[in-house]
Design a protein around this motif. Structure first.
Motif, PDB file in Angstrom:
ATOM      1  N   ALA A   1       0.831  -1.202   0.000  1.00  0.00           N
ATOM      2  CA  ALA A   1       0.000   0.000   0.000  1.00  0.00           C
ATOM      3  C   ALA A   1       0.864   1.250   0.000  1.00  0.00           C
ATOM      4  O   ALA A   1       0.596   2.212  -0.720  1.00  0.00           O
ATOM      5  N   THR A   2       1.928   1.230   0.820  1.00  0.00           N
ATOM      6  CA  THR A   2       2.830   2.384   0.893  1.00  0.00           C
ATOM      7  C   THR A   2       3.501   2.634  -0.448  1.00  0.00           C
ATOM      8  O   THR A   2       3.606   3.777  -0.917  1.00  0.00           O
ATOM      9  N   ALA A   3       3.951   1.551  -1.098  1.00  0.00           N
ATOM     10  CA  ALA A   3       4.613   1.694  -2.396  1.00  0.00           C
ATOM     11  C   ALA A   3       3.664   2.278  -3.440  1.00  0.00           C
ATOM     12  O   ALA A   3       4.045   3.141  -4.231  1.00  0.00           O
ATOM     13  N   LEU A   4       2.426   1.817  -3.431  1.00  0.00           N
ATOM     14  CA  LEU A   4       1.455   2.322  -4.389  1.00  0.00           C
ATOM     15  C   LEU A   4       1.061   3.760  -4.073  1.00  0.00           C
ATOM     16  O   LEU A   4       0.796   4.549  -4.970  1.00  0.00           O
ATOM     17  N   GLU A   5       0.977   4.093  -2.774  1.00  0.00           N
ATOM     18  CA  GLU A   5       0.645   5.463  -2.373  1.00  0.00           C
ATOM     19  C   GLU A   5       1.740   6.430  -2.814  1.00  0.00           C
ATOM     20  O   GLU A   5       1.465   7.547  -3.230  1.00  0.00           O
ATOM     21  N   GLN A   6       2.999   5.993  -2.719  1.00  0.00           N
ATOM     22  CA  GLN A   6       4.111   6.866  -3.092  1.00  0.00           C
ATOM     23  C   GLN A   6       4.187   7.064  -4.595  1.00  0.00           C
ATOM     24  O   GLN A   6       4.747   8.044  -5.069  1.00  0.00           O
ATOM     25  N   SER A   7       3.625   6.128  -5.339  1.00  0.00           N
ATOM     26  CA  SER A   7       3.581   6.247  -6.792  1.00  0.00           C
ATOM     27  C   SER A   7       2.223   6.817  -7.187  1.00  0.00           C
ATOM     28  O   SER A   7       1.199   6.158  -7.032  1.00  0.00           O
ATOM     29  N   GLY A   8       2.215   8.068  -7.679  1.00  0.00           N
ATOM     30  CA  GLY A   8       0.940   8.684  -8.063  1.00  0.00           C
ATOM     31  C   GLY A   8       0.197   7.866  -9.094  1.00  0.00           C
ATOM     32  O   GLY A   8      -1.011   7.675  -9.005  1.00  0.00           O
ATOM     33  N   GLY A   9       0.941   7.364 -10.089  1.00  0.00           N
ATOM     34  CA  GLY A   9       0.302   6.548 -11.103  1.00  0.00           C
ATOM     35  C   GLY A   9      -0.236   5.244 -10.550  1.00  0.00           C
ATOM     36  O   GLY A   9      -1.326   4.807 -10.909  1.00  0.00           O
TER      37      GLY A   9
ATOM     38  N   GLU B   1       7.778   1.110 -11.992  1.00  0.00           N
ATOM     39  CA  GLU B   1       7.794   0.763 -10.566  1.00  0.00           C
ATOM     40  C   GLU B   1       6.661  -0.200 -10.230  1.00  0.00           C
ATOM     41  O   GLU B   1       6.833  -1.144  -9.459  1.00  0.00           O
ATOM     42  N   MET B   2       5.510   0.050 -10.810  1.00  0.00           N
ATOM     43  CA  MET B   2       4.364  -0.817 -10.536  1.00  0.00           C
ATOM     44  C   MET B   2       4.579  -2.207 -11.128  1.00  0.00           C
ATOM     45  O   MET B   2       4.261  -3.223 -10.504  1.00  0.00           O
ATOM     46  N   MET B   3       5.118  -2.267 -12.322  1.00  0.00           N
ATOM     47  CA  MET B   3       5.401  -3.556 -12.938  1.00  0.00           C
ATOM     48  C   MET B   3       6.392  -4.345 -12.088  1.00  0.00           C
ATOM     49  O   MET B   3       6.224  -5.554 -11.872  1.00  0.00           O
ATOM     50  N   GLN B   4       7.425  -3.675 -11.586  1.00  0.00           N
ATOM     51  CA  GLN B   4       8.413  -4.346 -10.758  1.00  0.00           C
ATOM     52  C   GLN B   4       7.770  -4.888  -9.478  1.00  0.00           C
ATOM     53  O   GLN B   4       8.117  -5.969  -9.003  1.00  0.00           O
ATOM     54  N   LEU B   5       6.811  -4.152  -8.943  1.00  0.00           N
ATOM     55  CA  LEU B   5       6.150  -4.551  -7.707  1.00  0.00           C
ATOM     56  C   LEU B   5       5.255  -5.772  -7.909  1.00  0.00           C
ATOM     57  O   LEU B   5       5.168  -6.653  -7.049  1.00  0.00           O
ATOM     58  N   LEU B   6       4.606  -5.865  -9.073  1.00  0.00           N
ATOM     59  CA  LEU B   6       3.604  -6.906  -9.296  1.00  0.00           C
ATOM     60  C   LEU B   6       4.107  -8.104 -10.096  1.00  0.00           C
ATOM     61  O   LEU B   6       3.527  -9.185 -10.035  1.00  0.00           O
ATOM     62  N   ASP B   7       5.186  -7.913 -10.826  1.00  0.00           N
ATOM     63  CA  ASP B   7       5.704  -8.958 -11.722  1.00  0.00           C
ATOM     64  C   ASP B   7       6.520  -9.968 -10.913  1.00  0.00           C
ATOM     65  O   ASP B   7       7.743  -9.870 -10.804  1.00  0.00           O
ATOM     66  N   SER B   8       5.839 -10.977 -10.376  1.00  0.00           N
ATOM     67  CA  SER B   8       6.498 -11.901  -9.445  1.00  0.00           C
ATOM     68  C   SER B   8       7.538 -12.785 -10.124  1.00  0.00           C
ATOM     69  O   SER B   8       8.513 -13.192  -9.499  1.00  0.00           O
ATOM     70  N   ASN B   9       7.357 -13.118 -11.408  1.00  0.00           N
ATOM     71  CA  ASN B   9       8.337 -13.973 -12.087  1.00  0.00           C
ATOM     72  C   ASN B   9       9.339 -13.175 -12.912  1.00  0.00           C
ATOM     73  O   ASN B   9      10.152 -13.745 -13.644  1.00  0.00           O
TER      74      ASN B   9
END
Length: 580
Positions: free
Chosen positions: A55-63, A512-520
């Protein structure tokens, strides 16, 4: 809602180990044996910390935050809509992408709400009414257009001509009350007829939903403005809502107007109605659950139907006031304060109609076994239908308990077919009661209403379907398809960046979002990875919803305590803290 115990599985890439507030652990720990709690709490702490980190990572990223809002809002809306085609999904998705960044940047509404929250509340209200995607889309964009952040022509080019047309009609409707100098009964009736004759019926419903949203947040205005708006609503908009068949809107508009126009009378009626409640659960909910369980447990009825629905309602405050004052009834003579409606879906077969009627009479017998029937109040419109074809079984029962007198409860029993005919068959009658003097004219307007709905369906290619939303594909699948523009089964970084740019965010946010969600770490999001993201969105939004709910509950408790003299010093201070 996603259970806390499953959160750890949702965030496989995140490092864990930071401290977590004890309050996050209590709901799960309290149901676990004492000797196991240290181990479970550590797992909970890791899982909750993972959700907090995401949540913190997503909050810090406006997009990233805007993507969360986009996906969460889309899911909220589509949960309310019974059937949704792919074309309607795309329209709602486009409208959300266009409106979210603009609404986030605009100042708060005069009532203190964020314009994004206000727009979503209106859109959810329209979705609850089962309006089509064009109307809901207009509900999302009306704040943007009124603020001058985008023109109707831009809406036409980017969203569609249907949505632009509704916005144009809705803006024209805003000035309707100013067309008369004195809002007496004759002038109000003339305005209602004018609206029903010359405006798109869907734009009327949009405007009515806007009025209801406004009335729900009227406390910020001076008293005289509250009264002026409430008088307009009571004279014009509530009867209009009844005329177009949205009784849900009509009743709440009436009650809210009553509350602001006659606050002491409202308080008296409200207190009297609440006196029939017991404990923390309303009588309607208690009786609805009791009846539903009895119906489901009956083996004879089970052989005749494959679905049972029980709906409940309290009589409106305004309607109760009219019966007490205009009709001169005593409180004990207002007998339909409580009401239940049973809707039965008969099993498929060549004699469905006959089976449905037998199921209604069997339900009547089950009700008789639960409560004492008042025979003089029973009306069998199944054996003797009304002239307009209306069929239903009406009865009233005595629900007094342990010497505590209560008003009689009205119960209606009908099949799904009878219910649909009752709703559709009374549309012209509703128009007539809503302010038209000629029943034939009401029938003509009903035809126009149906034609408008069919035209919207044709434009969007939204025809009735046997595929119910959620049966063949899930919401996450639908959002995934909308983001996966090339249809290759993966959301690439380019596709994610395109969405981010449409939301007004930078490409770096997408990375940043891709890096956060792309588990593989293959540089794209699969359906499984996106499904995990969907669950994260649901988890975070549920936390926000719970916080709002708990804040309201605490405010009510504090107010009650303050009234009883127990809390006087800390009430305002604590309320201010909750508001921050």
């Amino acid at each position: 809602m996603v259970a806390i115990t499953s959160v750890e599985a949702l965030f496989p890439k995140l490092k864990m180990g930071e401290c977590v507030p004890k309050s996050h652990l209590l709901p799960l720990s309290s149901s676990i044996p004492q000797q196991q709690r240290p181990f479970i709490c550590r797992a909970e702490a890791s899982a909750t910390n993972a959700s907090t980190a995401t949540a913190t990572a997503l909050e810090q990223s406006g997009g990233g935050k805007m993507v969360v809002e986009l996906v969460g809002a889309f899911n909220q809306l589509t949960q309310e809509i019974n059937v949704l085609s792919s074309s309607s999904s795309r329209l709602l998705f486009k409208s959300l992408k266009l409106s979210i960044p603009i609404l986030r940047a605009l100042p708060h509404a005069p009532d203190g709400r964020r314009l994004l929250s206000k727009a979503l509340s209106l859109a959810l209200l329209l979705a609850h009414l089962q309006m089509d995607a064009e109307v809901i889309s207009a509900g999302l964009l009306i704040q943007v257009v009124e603020a001058g952040a985008i023109s109707i022509y831009q809406v036409r080019d980017r969203i569609g001509i249907g949505t632009a047309h509704l916005l144009h009609e809705s803006l024209r409707l805003k000035n309707i009350p100013s067309k008369v100098d004195v809002l007496d009964d004759d002038s109000a009736a003339a305005l209602r007829k004018f609206c029903l004759t010359y405006y798109d019926i869907r734009a009327l419903i949009l405007d009515l939903a806007v009025k209801l949203d406004t009335m729900r947040h009227l406390d910020y205005l001076p008293r005289y403005q509250q009264q002026m708006l409430s008088l307009e609503v009571l004279k014009i908009y509530s009867p209009l809502a009844h005329a177009v068949g949205t009784n849900y809107l009509s009743l709440e508009l009436e009650d809210l107007s009553f509350r602001y126009l006659f606050p002491y009378s409202y308080l008296y009626v409200d207190t009297w109605l609440r006196s029939h409640e017991t404990g923390n659960k309303s009588l309607i909910d208690i009786y609805k659950e009791e009846l539903l369980q009895a119906l489901k447990a009956d083996p004879i009825l089970a052989d005749m139907v494959d679905g049972i629905s029980v709906k409940g309602r309290y009589k409106s405050r305004y309607s109760t006031m009219k019966k007490l004052l205009r009709d001169g009834r005593k409180p004990e003579e207002v007998n339909d304060v409580l009401g239940l409606r049973v809707i039965l879906n008969p099993r498929s077969g060549i004699d469905m109609s006959q089976v449905g009627e037998r199921a209604c009479y069997r339900t009547h017998e089950i009700v008789q076994s639960l409560w004492k029937e008042m025979p003089h109040r029973t009306k069998d419109y199944i054996a003797r239908p009304k002239a307009n074809g209306y069929k239903s079984l009406h009865m009233a029962v005595d629900v007094s308990d342990n010497g505590t007198p209560r008003p009689l409860m009205e119960i209606q029993i009908r099949t799904t077919e009878m219910d649909m005919l009752a709703t559709g068959g009374t549309a012209a009658h509703s128009l007539y009661k809503g302010g038209l003097t000629d029943p034939e004219e009401a029938k003509r307007l009903k035809t126009i209403m149906i034609a408008a709905a069919e035209l919207a369906a044709l434009r969007l290619k939204d025809f009735p379907s046997t595929i119910h939303k959620g049966l063949e594909f899930g919401q996450g699948d639908e959002v995934f398809r909308l983001l996966d523009k090339n249809g290759d089964g993966k959301i690439s970084i380019e596709e994610l960046m395109e969405v981010m740019e449409e939301l007004g965010a930078s490409g770096e946010d997408a990375r940043e979002m891709m890096q956060l969600l792309d588990s593989n770490s293959d540089g794209s999001l699969s359906t499984d990875e996106f499904d995990l993201f969907q669950k994260q969105v649901e988890f975070m939004r549920n936390l926000e919803d719970k916080d709002v709910k708990y804040k309201a509950m605490l405010n009510d408790k504090l107010q009650l305590a303050d009234n009883s003299g127990l809390i006087q010093v800390y009430s305002k201070e604590f309320g201010d803290r909750l508001a921050n």
